[in-house]
Write a protein that holds these residues in place. Structure first.
Motif, PDB file in Angstrom:
ATOM      1  N   ARG A   1       0.836  -1.202   0.000  1.00 15.85           N
ATOM      2  CA  ARG A   1       0.000   0.000   0.000  1.00 15.85           C
ATOM      3  C   ARG A   1       0.877   1.260   0.000  1.00 15.85           C
ATOM      4  O   ARG A   1       1.963   1.280   0.597  1.00 15.85           O
ATOM      5  N   GLN A   2       0.382   2.307  -0.620  1.00 19.67           N
ATOM      6  CA  GLN A   2       1.149   3.557  -0.683  1.00 19.67           C
ATOM      7  C   GLN A   2       1.345   4.146   0.714  1.00 19.67           C
ATOM      8  O   GLN A   2       0.494   4.016   1.583  1.00 19.67           O
ATOM      9  N   THR A   3       2.497   4.790   0.899  1.00 25.26           N
ATOM     10  CA  THR A   3       2.754   5.492   2.166  1.00 25.26           C
ATOM     11  C   THR A   3       3.512   6.783   1.879  1.00 25.26           C
ATOM     12  O   THR A   3       4.066   6.973   0.804  1.00 25.26           O
ATOM     13  N   ILE A   4       3.543   7.591   2.888  1.00 26.21           N
ATOM     14  CA  ILE A   4       4.171   8.896   2.738  1.00 26.21           C
ATOM     15  C   ILE A   4       5.674   8.783   2.991  1.00 26.21           C
ATOM     16  O   ILE A   4       6.116   8.080   3.900  1.00 26.21           O
ATOM     17  N   VAL A   5       6.452   9.475   2.161  1.00 26.82           N
ATOM     18  CA  VAL A   5       7.905   9.507   2.318  1.00 26.82           C
ATOM     19  C   VAL A   5       8.396  10.919   2.044  1.00 26.82           C
ATOM     20  O   VAL A   5       7.633  11.769   1.602  1.00 26.82           O
ATOM     21  N   GLY A   6       9.671  11.125   2.266  1.00 25.99           N
ATOM     22  CA  GLY A   6      10.291  12.384   1.890  1.00 25.99           C
ATOM     23  C   GLY A   6      11.229  12.161   0.714  1.00 25.99           C
ATOM     24  O   GLY A   6      11.671  11.038   0.458  1.00 25.99           O
ATOM     25  N   LEU A   7      11.461  13.228  -0.031  1.00 30.64           N
ATOM     26  CA  LEU A   7      12.390  13.137  -1.155  1.00 30.64           C
ATOM     27  C   LEU A   7      13.377  14.292  -1.073  1.00 30.64           C
ATOM     28  O   LEU A   7      12.982  15.427  -0.813  1.00 30.64           O
ATOM     29  N   VAL A   8      14.638  13.946  -1.302  1.00 31.82           N
ATOM     30  CA  VAL A   8      15.648  14.995  -1.375  1.00 31.82           C
ATOM     31  C   VAL A   8      16.391  14.807  -2.691  1.00 31.82           C
ATOM     32  O   VAL A   8      16.814  13.691  -3.004  1.00 31.82           O
ATOM     33  N   PRO A   9      16.518  15.871  -3.473  1.00 33.85           N
ATOM     34  CA  PRO A   9      17.238  15.709  -4.748  1.00 33.85           C
ATOM     35  C   PRO A   9      18.689  15.347  -4.481  1.00 33.85           C
ATOM     36  O   PRO A   9      19.292  15.867  -3.543  1.00 33.85           O
ATOM     37  N   VAL A  10      19.186  14.453  -5.295  1.00 33.33           N
ATOM     38  CA  VAL A  10      20.557  13.995  -5.093  1.00 33.33           C
ATOM     39  C   VAL A  10      21.528  15.167  -5.190  1.00 33.33           C
ATOM     40  O   VAL A  10      22.480  15.260  -4.430  1.00 33.33           O
ATOM     41  N   ASP A  11      21.231  16.111  -6.085  1.00 33.95           N
ATOM     42  CA  ASP A  11      22.152  17.251  -6.237  1.00 33.95           C
ATOM     43  C   ASP A  11      21.918  18.328  -5.175  1.00 33.95           C
ATOM     44  O   ASP A  11      22.607  19.344  -5.169  1.00 33.95           O
ATOM     45  N   LYS A  12      20.937  18.113  -4.316  1.00 31.51           N
ATOM     46  CA  LYS A  12      20.607  19.057  -3.232  1.00 31.51           C
ATOM     47  C   LYS A  12      20.296  20.462  -3.761  1.00 31.51           C
ATOM     48  O   LYS A  12      20.398  21.444  -3.035  1.00 31.51           O
ATOM     49  N   LYS A  13      19.976  20.543  -5.038  1.00 31.75           N
ATOM     50  CA  LYS A  13      19.720  21.858  -5.616  1.00 31.75           C
ATOM     51  C   LYS A  13      18.396  21.938  -6.351  1.00 31.75           C
ATOM     52  O   LYS A  13      17.687  22.936  -6.284  1.00 31.75           O
ATOM     53  N   SER A  14      18.105  20.872  -7.088  1.00 33.88           N
ATOM     54  CA  SER A  14      16.962  20.941  -8.005  1.00 33.88           C
ATOM     55  C   SER A  14      15.652  20.839  -7.244  1.00 33.88           C
ATOM     56  O   SER A  14      15.396  19.867  -6.542  1.00 33.88           O
ATOM     57  N   LYS A  15      14.820  21.858  -7.419  1.00 36.39           N
ATOM     58  CA  LYS A  15      13.510  21.824  -6.781  1.00 36.39           C
ATOM     59  C   LYS A  15      12.604  20.870  -7.551  1.00 36.39           C
ATOM     60  O   LYS A  15      12.572  20.867  -8.777  1.00 36.39           O
TER      61      LYS A  15
ATOM     62  N   PHE B   1      13.228  19.957  -0.511  1.00 37.69           N
ATOM     63  CA  PHE B   1      12.664  18.776   0.143  1.00 37.69           C
ATOM     64  C   PHE B   1      11.215  18.630  -0.304  1.00 37.69           C
ATOM     65  O   PHE B   1      10.510  19.635  -0.458  1.00 37.69           O
ATOM     66  N   SER B   2      10.812  17.386  -0.516  1.00 40.23           N
ATOM     67  CA  SER B   2       9.430  17.150  -0.953  1.00 40.23           C
ATOM     68  C   SER B   2       8.811  16.009  -0.181  1.00 40.23           C
ATOM     69  O   SER B   2       9.494  15.125   0.333  1.00 40.23           O
ATOM     70  N   ILE B   3       7.506  16.043  -0.140  1.00 45.13           N
ATOM     71  CA  ILE B   3       6.747  14.917   0.387  1.00 45.13           C
ATOM     72  C   ILE B   3       6.142  14.184  -0.801  1.00 45.13           C
ATOM     73  O   ILE B   3       5.641  14.822  -1.745  1.00 45.13           O
ATOM     74  N   ALA B   4       6.220  12.867  -0.745  1.00 42.43           N
ATOM     75  CA  ALA B   4       5.618  12.071  -1.814  1.00 42.43           C
ATOM     76  C   ALA B   4       4.791  10.959  -1.199  1.00 42.43           C
ATOM     77  O   ALA B   4       5.037  10.540  -0.070  1.00 42.43           O
ATOM     78  N   ILE B   5       3.803  10.529  -1.940  1.00 47.38           N
ATOM     79  CA  ILE B   5       3.032   9.364  -1.519  1.00 47.38           C
ATOM     80  C   ILE B   5       3.340   8.266  -2.520  1.00 47.38           C
ATOM     81  O   ILE B   5       3.097   8.414  -3.725  1.00 47.38           O
ATOM     82  N   MET B   6       3.971   7.202  -1.985  1.00 46.50           N
ATOM     83  CA  MET B   6       4.534   6.188  -2.868  1.00 46.50           C
ATOM     84  C   MET B   6       4.087   4.804  -2.497  1.00 46.50           C
ATOM     85  O   MET B   6       3.960   4.463  -1.322  1.00 46.50           O
ATOM     86  N   LYS B   7       3.904   4.024  -3.526  1.00 39.98           N
ATOM     87  CA  LYS B   7       3.605   2.617  -3.334  1.00 39.98           C
ATOM     88  C   LYS B   7       4.738   1.991  -2.512  1.00 39.98           C
ATOM     89  O   LYS B   7       5.910   2.183  -2.820  1.00 39.98           O
ATOM     90  N   ASP B   8       4.337   1.269  -1.467  1.00 33.85           N
ATOM     91  CA  ASP B   8       5.313   0.580  -0.622  1.00 33.85           C
ATOM     92  C   ASP B   8       6.416   1.539  -0.151  1.00 33.85           C
ATOM     93  O   ASP B   8       7.588   1.170  -0.084  1.00 33.85           O
ATOM     94  N   GLY B   9       6.009   2.726   0.183  1.00 32.67           N
ATOM     95  CA  GLY B   9       6.944   3.820   0.423  1.00 32.67           C
ATOM     96  C   GLY B   9       8.044   3.532   1.426  1.00 32.67           C
ATOM     97  O   GLY B   9       9.216   3.826   1.183  1.00 32.67           O
ATOM     98  N   LYS B  10       7.685   2.965   2.545  1.00 39.22           N
ATOM     99  CA  LYS B  10       8.689   2.774   3.595  1.00 39.22           C
ATOM    100  C   LYS B  10       9.842   1.907   3.114  1.00 39.22           C
ATOM    101  O   LYS B  10      10.993   2.111   3.513  1.00 39.22           O
ATOM    102  N   LYS B  11       9.538   0.949   2.217  1.00 35.38           N
ATOM    103  CA  LYS B  11      10.598   0.074   1.710  1.00 35.38           C
ATOM    104  C   LYS B  11      11.509   0.783   0.713  1.00 35.38           C
ATOM    105  O   LYS B  11      12.564   0.290   0.362  1.00 35.38           O
ATOM    106  N   GLN B  12      11.022   1.925   0.226  1.00 31.37           N
ATOM    107  CA  GLN B  12      11.812   2.647  -0.782  1.00 31.37           C
ATOM    108  C   GLN B  12      12.844   3.555  -0.130  1.00 31.37           C
ATOM    109  O   GLN B  12      13.716   4.090  -0.826  1.00 31.37           O
ATOM    110  N   ILE B  13      12.703   3.749   1.172  1.00 36.01           N
ATOM    111  CA  ILE B  13      13.594   4.711   1.829  1.00 36.01           C
ATOM    112  C   ILE B  13      15.052   4.273   1.662  1.00 36.01           C
ATOM    113  O   ILE B  13      15.391   3.109   1.854  1.00 36.01           O
ATOM    114  N   GLY B  14      15.865   5.231   1.248  1.00 37.45           N
ATOM    115  CA  GLY B  14      17.265   4.941   0.994  1.00 37.45           C
ATOM    116  C   GLY B  14      17.556   4.766  -0.477  1.00 37.45           C
ATOM    117  O   GLY B  14      18.696   4.917  -0.928  1.00 37.45           O
TER     118      GLY B  14
END
Lengths: 90, 1003, 418
Positions: free
Chosen positions: B907-921, B957-970
């Protein structure tokens, strides 16, 4: 524009009211076990008759009371309205 | 400018309703003409010999006037110029005013020479439905080549490009009896009802009252019809229980006897006063409606029956009698009934001798006899086969009919300058039918009349198929009296006066002439849409046999006049070909409006900035004065940010948010929904409404709550506080405030009436200011020195009642920003004062106001969910609210949460996203994919719901709602926005980006 | 069957159009059919056509209680699009868009597919973000979508309210360029003509009054024109779905509601695109006749009446003037209503049922017209193979139990809330 008799305020034009859907739906009792089919029936399934329909209206821009109406879905004639704790006097 | 020789087509008598002492100048197609006060544009043009008005829809044939009122299908003009320009106006409905400007439409370069007329030359290639059979190859040509040409040729007038400078308004009225139409039956009804004491509204579409009485030579009592009409009107106007309205057309009959009428208030006034609306829309809820709308004359189909100068006999008569205008000086009268003979008599009064053609074998009606007595020979068994005259009728081929009237047996060419035709009459049943009244076909008059009624509506007079004056008056007086008796106890009956009119014989059932030998001229049924007899034949030949199919395939009755003069002739022709009686053919549905209604009139005053109300907080003025940029939040406008100097939005937002994290900021949160909840069962109620536990919330404490819909989706969230034992204060999101209140009322009143709880919206009662940041305590301590704001005095999620000076204030220790924060509420009227006081006190601590953008930044960094996450499609587990869902108790929507899809592993869950380049919005609305180069369809793992620039870490920094989100962390994935051609490698992180343990709010 | 073309049109013009054949016959019902389709609307006619064309099943009857094309296919606002967010919808409707692109040629009937572009106007950044989410999803699914800025929109619809006094200024919009319109009646007639030519019986004025079901299997239908045997029945009756389902003891997640639309009088070409207003209930396109075709929202209470009331017309036109203030001096020519089979998540149901041989196609809400080709295509597949196609696999009844609902709007099971 429908003319609806609010059981508390009297006859008013439809634009004072909001519709509340099928008035025959009974919410399952809180805390009681209920099987999936019955629950889904409550949430999603409707009688949807052509003809006499018991439905809820909310006097949103008035006394803010919910009440019941008996209305014909084919002609829009309203046979009766009553308070939630009353039965139609048709 | 040319001034034409004017008014050469006026009658010699002056018994009309125009004022020849007042000359009005007007311009048509660039030429200046003169008419008189009381003229319509139509009568004034005819009086000046102008019959060519416009071009037809499909074949661009030259067209003039067919009628004299709302039935007019041909004489449509573009009225006025500039922003007041108005397309498709019936010239018959325009009252002449000084300086009026009108132009022909649907023609280029001019109405006299119109390139589009090539369609007419080729008309054999453009039968009904031709466009369904061709323009298919090559495929792309339809949209690129064929269709644009068709669109250009179609259309009629030209829409203005700018907003309407005029004003419109609405009126809501009630009455006992509404009478629609002021002909004999309408006047009789209104008088009878009014004299019996009922509250009556009488509506007349035209400028003059009287309907057919204005045109017919009849006697009522000892008065002429016209005198009687004006006598009744003055009686009615003197009664206090009567409203009499002219220029007012009831165009719609809706449920529960709601009728809608538009009134032309100032179109006929040369210089209306500043505050006069142009038109007024009246919603009239009537106890009973009397439909006395009369009848409309029917044309006859014959070869080229559409030339300018060919019109209805009744129209010709009205032009003479009311407008003192001659439609021609060499008329042919062509009829299948007696009524057209009164037109003949009117010509004779003006020393003009018409040629009279009657399809019947004979008639002994009094009108016919009178014509014969004047020495006029009537050509019975005759009809018109064809006509000539390109821009104006010049001659007619008239013919003798054989005994079964299927063929002409001899022909004669006759010069003429007008043809006045009459195919009998059609009762105007539109309103009755709109009301839900079933119609029945009345054989004697070959027309539909109202039958079984469904609403409180009664048709009388010609609208009821009662064509004689005696019948009309008798019905009117009777019905007016009977219906008014429902509303009064006077029982006062008005006597029906005696009346006298010439007797009439019945009409002939013939509305379509045979074709002339060897020729195939178009015999039109629907003039505006160019639907001819041959089109109906073609439709039937091709199997379009239902009358609805005939209508749609040929477009019969679908033009601006909605078939007022064509529907019945069409039906009759279908019945003939199909060899079915008319009632078996049926009829198409009568839909509102009766005649086209200006959209501005329907809309009224809710235009421009008044489209919807604008809600402003009591602090709004301060925001304005302090350079706030505003944003719409539903009906509210809220400060979005407060730029300083040359700051961009990003600069300002980052500054405001950073200041909250570093010092202290304040935000106007007045718009949040607030609901007062009182009663002994209030805790139990909240316990059922919210997903978490509420029974044990102590007085003086707030709690965050989440409520669901029964389908398990999150409906809203907010903090609710216990003010006293049985008194709670709920807050909702700005967007959901109204819905939540209705939701609470529903459960209290419908589902659990046994709960003793009352709810009341207090959104407008309180102004709220959030004070957030590490220095917020110091700031408030300075403002409220007498209270203890320490963790002990006012712990997180606590509240305290105090005073700001003499003003009662309540301080909540709640936080949306994730910082140490408070929210101060005062009564709305003191909101601005409170705000100013805080700003004043905060100057030592670096206080700055922050808007909705910084508010978002702060909550996104903290991983707090809001509107973009709670979009009605997410369950609590999707947005990290698992901890809010009580396992122990039941609540609204809980049962749905065990659905298979809701508890699925992935099921989808909420996660955070940070751009790898730490610049791109990362743009909001981007989707997360594993491979940004994959071909479509590229599977989506989730979407970016909220984005910000993290002021804490100084990167996006962004919030995303992703399928199986917690497993995607990292993992490193891609946030892609193909719309913006953006792909950003992102690292999936926890949605709690700043202060994941939540220590600051408790600091 | 006669082929329609410019040549046949000229040829027939020269013989005074006397030689055109009927577009479809008017047969008496036979005793038995392989498949009976109930409902001669767009979906029913398309289903019959694809049964014949794709599956070679031609012994098919379409039973229509009135006249074909008289329901929503003949009373909609003719909009075609596949601008959906959820995959189940977007793949399905995009399949349909591809069918539309060649439908005139396939049916040899000009359905006037015009890819004039459908623009959803946005009036806030939040709304732009929501549209971006949808547009990006479309693009990832291979569907055309572009974001438009305020300046681009000014060029496309210069007469829209771009003024300072505007209550909800236009920020931008989402456009599907291939979205557009088609001529609604032509779709029904085009399918009818081709289905008829392949042997399908189109039976009008034939009302279904009951079903013969034994041991959970259907064996025939009762009609106002006698009983008809069949082993397969497809229901395509939109607003009347519940009335027929009641005969089969099926309770459905469907409510009937009335939706009104209206047209202005015809004017010369002004509006090239289909435009939806994002701050109220209003959308508009201009027909080839020149009429502004306008719609908005449900009247808001259960209704089987094809007639609505004035407040919703006023509400919709008020939204209309908010975006196009120059429409004020146009006139409303005609209003009408249609019965919508509103499903509880806003998405359709195309599925087998608990009765063997009975297939269900309903729940189109206000979006059934654009689905006509794809609905007919997948429904024909489902009936012919007795199994759902992957394109309609998610449009099942089971989703209301499993939780895999497809709610584009996120308003939940209250269809009257727009």
């Amino acid at each position: 524009m429908l003319e609806i008799r609010c059981p508390y305020c009297g006859k008013r034009s439809q634009n004072e009211f909001s519709y509340g859907g099928d008035g025959n739906i009974k919410r399952p009792t809180l805390g009681e076990e209920i099987n999936t089919k019955d629950w889904d029936d409550f949430v999603y399934f409707r009688d949807n008759p052509r003809g006499k329909h018991t439905e809820l209206w909310h006097h949103t821009s008035g006394c803010r009371q919910w009440f019941k109406a008996s209305r014909d879905t084919a002609t829009h004639e309203i046979f009766a309205t009553c308070k939630m704790n009353e039965d139609f006097n048709e | 400018m040319r001034i034409s020789m004017s008014n050469q087509f006026r009658t010699t008598n002056s018994n009309g309703l125009i004022n020849k002492n007042k000359i009005l100048n007007f311009t048509f197609n660039g030429q200046t003409f003169q008419g008189y006060e009381g003229d319509t544009l139509a009568s004034a043009l005819i009086a000046n010999g102008v019959h060519l008005v416009g071009r037809s829809f499909k074949y661009h044939r030259p067209r003039g006037f067919l009628g004299v009122g709302v039935e007019e299908p041909n004489a449509m003009v573009q009225l006025h110029e500039g922003d007041r320009s108005e397309p498709n106006i019936m010239a018959t409905e325009v009252e002449l005013v000084e300086g009026l400007v009108a132009n022909s439409q649907n023609c280029w370069p001019s109405v006299k020479f119109d390139i589009g007329e090539i369609n007419n030359l080729l008309n054999r290639f453009f039968p009904a439905g031709f466009y369904y059979k061709t323009f298919m190859w090559p495929k792309s040509f339809w949209y690129k080549i064929y269709e644009p040409v068709i669109r250009k040729a179609a259309g009629m007038g030209i829409a203005p490009l700018n907003p309407d400078p005029d004003r419109y308004e609405h009126n809501y009225e009630h009455c006992d009896v509404l009478v629609v139409g002021s002909g004999p039956s309408g006047l009789a009804s209104a008088l009878a009802a009014a004299k019996n004491g009922a509250r009556v509204i009488l509506a007349e579409d035209k400028a003059h009252f009287g309907g057919s009485l204005l045109n017919d030579d009849v006697t009522i009592g000892n008065m002429s019809g016209r005198e009687w009409a004006s006598d009744v009107i003055s009686q009615l106007k003197n009664l206090p229980n009567v409203v009499v309205k002219n220029r007012s057309q009831v165009f719609g009959y809706y449920d529960h006897n709601m009728t809608v009428m538009f009134e032309r208030v100032s179109d006929h006034i040369e210089k209306p006063s500043q505050y006069t609306p142009r038109q007024r829309l009246h919603y009239i809820r009537a106890g009973e409606v009397i439909v006395s709308t009369g009848s409309i004359e029917r044309p006859i189909s014959f070869g080229n029956n559409d030339r300018p100068g060919i019109l209805l006999a009744s129209a010709a008569r009205e032009y003479m009698k009311v407008y003192e205008t001659l439609v021609g000086k060499k008329p042919i009268i062509f009829t299948n009934n007696d009524t057209a003979y009164s037109t003949a008599l009117e010509f004779l009064k003006n020393d003009i001798t018409p040629i009279i053609l009657d399809t019947r074998d004979n008639s002994d009606g009094e009108l016919v006899k009178e014509v014969q007595n004047q020495g006029i020979q009537i050509r019975f068994n005759s009809g018109i086969a064809n006509t000539k005259g390109h821009l104006k009728i010049k001659s007619a081929t008239i013919g003798k009919l054989d005994s079964d009237k299927e063929n002409f047996i001899s022909y004669e060419e006759v010069e003429c300058d007008c043809i006045c035709m009459s195919g009998g009459w059609t009762p105007t049943v539109h309103l009755s039918s709109q009301a839900g009244n079933k119609l029945k076909f009345k054989e004697e008059i070959d027309a539909y009349v109202p039958d079984q009624k469904r609403q409180k509506e009664t048709a009388v007079g010609a609208a009821n198929g009662s064509y004689t004056l005696d019948q009309s008056l008798a019905e009117g007086f009777q019905v007016g009296f009977e219906l008014s008796n429902k509303f009064t106890s006077n029982n006062s009956k008005t006597d029906t006066p005696m009346s006298k009119e010439p007797s009439q014989e019945s009409h002939e059932k013939l509305w379509c002439m045979p074709l002339p030998n060897g020729k195939k001229p178009k015999r039109f049924i629907d003039f505006q849409n160019d639907v001819a007899v041959s089109d109906v034949e073609l439709a039937l030949r091709e199997g379009f046999r239902s009358i609805e199919h005939v209508k749609r395939y040929t477009t019969l009755g679908m033009a601006g006049d909605q078939g007022k003069t064509s529907n019945l002739n069409g039906l009759q022709y279908v019945s003939k070909i199909e060899k079915k009686i008319v009632p078996e053919v049926g009829h198409t549905t009568f839909r509102p409006p009766y005649t086209p209604v200006t959209i501005g009139t329907i809309v009224g005053r809710e235009v421009g900035n008044h489209y919807l109300p604008t809600r402003k907080s009591p602090i709004h003025k301060w925001h304005e004065e302090n350079n706030a940029v505003f944003v719409a939040a539903g009906l509210w406008v809220r400060p979005r940010y407060y730029p300083r100097g040359n700051e961009t939005m990003n600069d300002a937002v980052n500054r405001e948010a950073a200041n909250v994290r570093k010092n202290v900021g304040i935000c106007d949160v007045t718009t949040l929904g607030k609901i007062d909840i009182k009663g002994p069962d209030a805790p139990e109620f909240l316990n059922r409404i919210y997903t978490n536990a509420w029974l044990k919330l102590p007085v003086g404490k707030a709690r965050y709550g989440v409520m669901l819909r029964e389908d398990g989706m999150v409906m809203d969230d907010g903090t609710t506080s216990r003010i006293s034992e049985n008194h709670f204060h709920m807050t909702t999101t700005t967007a959901q405030a109204a819905n939540v209140l209705s939701h609470l009322e529903y459960y209290l009143q419908v589902v659990w009436p046994e709960l003793d709880v009352n709810v009341l919206s207090t959104t407008e009662q309180f102004a709220g200011v959030a004070v957030a940041g590490p220095k917020s305590r110091e700031l408030l301590t300075k403002m409220f020195p007498s209270i203890d704001l320490s963790n002990e005095g006012l712990p997180f999620m606590g509240l305290i009642d105090t005073k700001l000076g003499d003003i009662p204030a309540r301080i909540y220790r709640i936080s949306f920003s994730g910082e140490l924060a408070y929210e101060v509420n005062v009564e709305s009227d003191y909101g601005l004062h409170l705000w100013k006081k805080i700003m004043e006190a905060g100057s030592d601590f670096g206080v700055q106001p922050y808007g909705t953008e910084a508010l978002s930044t702060l909550r996104i960094e903290m991983g707090h969910v809001a509107g973009p996450e709670l979009d009605g499609r997410t369950i609590p587990f999707d947005v990290g609210l698992n901890g809010m869902v009580s396992q122990k108790k039941d609540f609204i929507g809980k049962r749905s949460l065990s659905k298979e899809a809701f508890v699925a592993e992935d099921r989808q869950t909420i996660v955070g996203l940070v751009p790898v380049d730490k610049k791109s919005k990362i743009p909001e609305g981007s989707h997360i994919v594993e491979n940004d180069k994959a071909p479509t369809p590229n599977p989506k793992l989730g979407h970016v719901s909220s984005s910000c620039w993290s002021v804490e870490y100084n990167n996006p920094f962004s919030i995303a709602i992703m399928k199986d989100g917690k497993k995607q962390i990292g993992k490193t994935l891609f946030a892609v926005s193909p719309l913006k051609d953006i792909s950003i490698p992102v690292e999936v992180v926890s949605s709690h980006y700043v202060d994941p343990k939540g220590e600051r709010v408790r600091s | 069957m006669q082929k329609y073309s410019i040549f046949s049109l000229v040829k027939n013009a020269l013989s005074n159009h006397k030689d055109w054949e009927v577009a479809w016959k008017d047969p008496e019902p036979k005793k038995e059919y392989d498949v009976v389709i109930v409902g001669g609307g767009g979906h029913g006619l398309a289903t019959a056509y694809y049964l014949a064309k794709e599956h070679g099943i031609t012994n098919v009857a379409i039973l229509e209680k009135g006249w074909i094309g008289g329901g929503n296919v003949g009373r909609n606002t003719t909009i075609l699009r596949s601008n959906y967010m959820f995959d189940s919808n977007s793949h399905f409707y995009e399949f349909g868009m591809k069918q539309w692109e060649t439908l005139s040629q396939e049916l040899n009937y000009n359905v006037m597919y015009s890819p004039r572009g459908i623009i959803n106007l946005a009036h806030s950044d939040a709304q732009m973000n929501a549209y971006a989410r949808r547009g990006n999803s479309m693009r990832l699914n291979g569907i055309d979508a572009v974001l438009l800025g305020r300046d681009e929109l000014k060029k496309m619809i210069p007469f829209a309210d771009f003024s300072d006094t505007c209550r909800f200024p236009i920020h931008g919009g989402l456009m599907q360029p291939r979205g557009g319109t088609a001529r609604h009646d032509a779709v029904a007639w085009g399918y009818a003509r081709q289905a008829d030519s392949m042997g399908v019986d189109i039976i009008q004025n034939c009302e279904v009054t009951g079903f013969d079901v034994t041991d959970g299997k259907v064996s025939g239908v009762q009609t106002s024109r006698g009983s008809i045997k069949t082993k397969k029945v497809g229901l395509c009756v939109a607003g009347s779905t519940t009335l027929l389902a009641d005969m089969l003891n099926m309770r459905l997640p469907i409510e009937a509601h009335v939706l009104q639309a209206c047209v202005s009088e015809p004017v010369k070409p002004l509006l090239d695109h289909v435009v939806t207003f994002g701050a109220g209930h209003f959308y508009c396109s201009q027909s080839d006749k020149g009429e502004m075709v306008m719609g908005g929202d449900l009247d808001g209470y259960n209704s089987y009446a094809q007639r609505g009331n004035m407040p919703m017309i006023q509400h919709v036109l008020t939204g209309g003037l908010a975006v196009f203030p120059n429409f004020s001096r146009l006139k409303m020519l005609r209003t009408w209503g249609g019965i919508m089979d509103m499903s509880m998540d806003g998405s359709p149901i195309i599925d087998k049922t608990h009765i063997d041989g009975v297939y269900l196609n309903c729940g189109w809400c206000y979006g059934g017209f654009k689905a006509t080709p794809c609905s007919g295509w997948v429904f024909a597949h489902t009936i012919a193979k007795n199994e759902v196609h992957e394109l309609n696999a998610d449009f099942n009844l089971e989703r209301f139990h499993s939780g895999k609902i497809i709610d584009e709007k996120g308003v939940g099971p209250k269809p009257w809330i727009g």
